[in-house]
Design a protein around this motif. Structure first.
Motif, mmCIF file in Angstrom:
data_model
loop_
_atom_site.group_PDB
_atom_site.id
_atom_site.type_symbol
_atom_site.label_atom_id
_atom_site.label_comp_id
_atom_site.label_asym_id
_atom_site.label_seq_id
_atom_site.Cartn_x
_atom_site.Cartn_y
_atom_site.Cartn_z
ATOM 1 N N SER A 10 0.834 -1.194 0.000
ATOM 2 C CA SER A 10 0.000 0.000 0.000
ATOM 3 C C SER A 10 0.873 1.249 0.000
ATOM 4 O O SER A 10 1.778 1.392 0.819
ATOM 5 N N GLY A 11 0.589 2.158 -0.927
ATOM 6 C CA GLY A 11 1.372 3.387 -1.034
ATOM 7 C C GLY A 11 2.560 3.268 -1.954
ATOM 8 O O GLY A 11 3.189 4.275 -2.287
ATOM 9 N N GLN A 15 -2.764 2.871 -4.348
ATOM 10 C CA GLN A 15 -3.362 3.738 -3.346
ATOM 11 C C GLN A 15 -4.864 3.540 -3.408
ATOM 12 O O GLN A 15 -5.469 3.664 -4.479
ATOM 13 N N GLY A 222 2.197 7.448 -1.515
ATOM 14 C CA GLY A 222 1.565 6.890 -0.317
ATOM 15 C C GLY A 222 1.606 7.832 0.863
ATOM 16 O O GLY A 222 1.237 8.998 0.764
#
Length: 249
Positions: A10-11, A15, A222
């Motif tokens: 994630s990021g 996203q 992120g």
């Protein structure tokens, strides 16, 4: 050039529900070059199967076994130490711990990102187990994560609250624990100095990797905030995953 690459998810790869620009091609480039690869994450709202399903839907050609998560590391620890956990975890993760949730007389407290379950009742139960001698096991101590354009509280603040209240110290099974990084390296068959960790979290991804002996690269996507790189002298810096792969791999 590294001999293996670790990527936060994630990021770095996506996203919310969309892949970040150039990231799908960047992962494909790493795969085509033959890099041993692990996607390492403290995400404790999703099972490994769900993470894989989401990534596949975004176009990433990743095998499930290439995902190394904090919940996976936690399960291995619980099983190897024969612990009966009280799990303060997200509803989405219950499937991954289903058999352990039925254990009577818990003798360990497991904390993940429990979202709305971080209420007085659940924290009080964890607190009393800790006072009785149960160890505090955390999937991560991240302060926050980014969702739908805003920063959200992660598990870290609640882990620190329980540490303070019960006078204990948590054992962290996810990033930035050196043991977490070592678990991924063991699967890849490389030493720490041969590996590059690419992430958006200066503490858990980059500083954690550096302390474990890996090279770290911070991407400005992120949860990155301007000036984060000043906290990790010697770390590589890139605008995004595509640039990191192009420049450093």
């Amino acid at each position: 050039m590294p001999q293996a690459v670790l990527l936060d998810i994630s990021g770095v790869l996506y996203q919310d529900t969309s892949p970040l620009p150039g990231s799908v091609d960047a992962v494909a480039r790493l795969q085509s070059k033959g890099y041993p690869l692990r996607l390492v994450t403290n995400t404790s709202r999703l099972t490994t199967a769900e993470i894989h399903r989401q990534l596949s839907g975004m176009g990433y050609l990743i095998a499930p076994e290439q995902i190394y998560s904090a919940p996976r590391a936690m399960r291995h620890y619980l099983e190897s130490h024969r612990l009966r956990p009280y799990c303060l975890i997200h509803r989405n993760l219950e499937e991954e711990f289903a058999d352990l949730l039925e254990e009577p007389a818990p003798n360990a407290v497991v904390i993940g990102d429990a979202a709305e379950r971080f209420d007085y009742l659940h924290l009080e139960r964890a607190f009393h187990l800790l006072l009785a001698g149960a160890p505090l096991l955390a999937m991560g101590v991240n302060r926050y994560f980014k969702l739908e354009g805003a920063l959200r509280l992660d598990a870290g603040p609640f882990v620190r609250a329980l540490e303070y209240a019960a006078g204990v110290q948590a054992k962290v099974l996810g990033k930035p624990s050196p043991a977490f990084f070592q678990g991924a390296l063991d699967e890849l068959g490389v030493s720490a100095e041969q590996a590059l960790m690419i992430g958006d979290d200066i503490e858990s991804d980059v500083l954690g990797a550096q302390r474990a002996g890996l090279h770290g690269c911070l991407v400005q996507t992120g949860k990155y905030r301007a000036g984060d790189e000043a906290q990790a002298p010697g770390a590589l810096l890139a605008r995004d995953l595509a640039e990191a792969v192009r420049r450093y791999c």
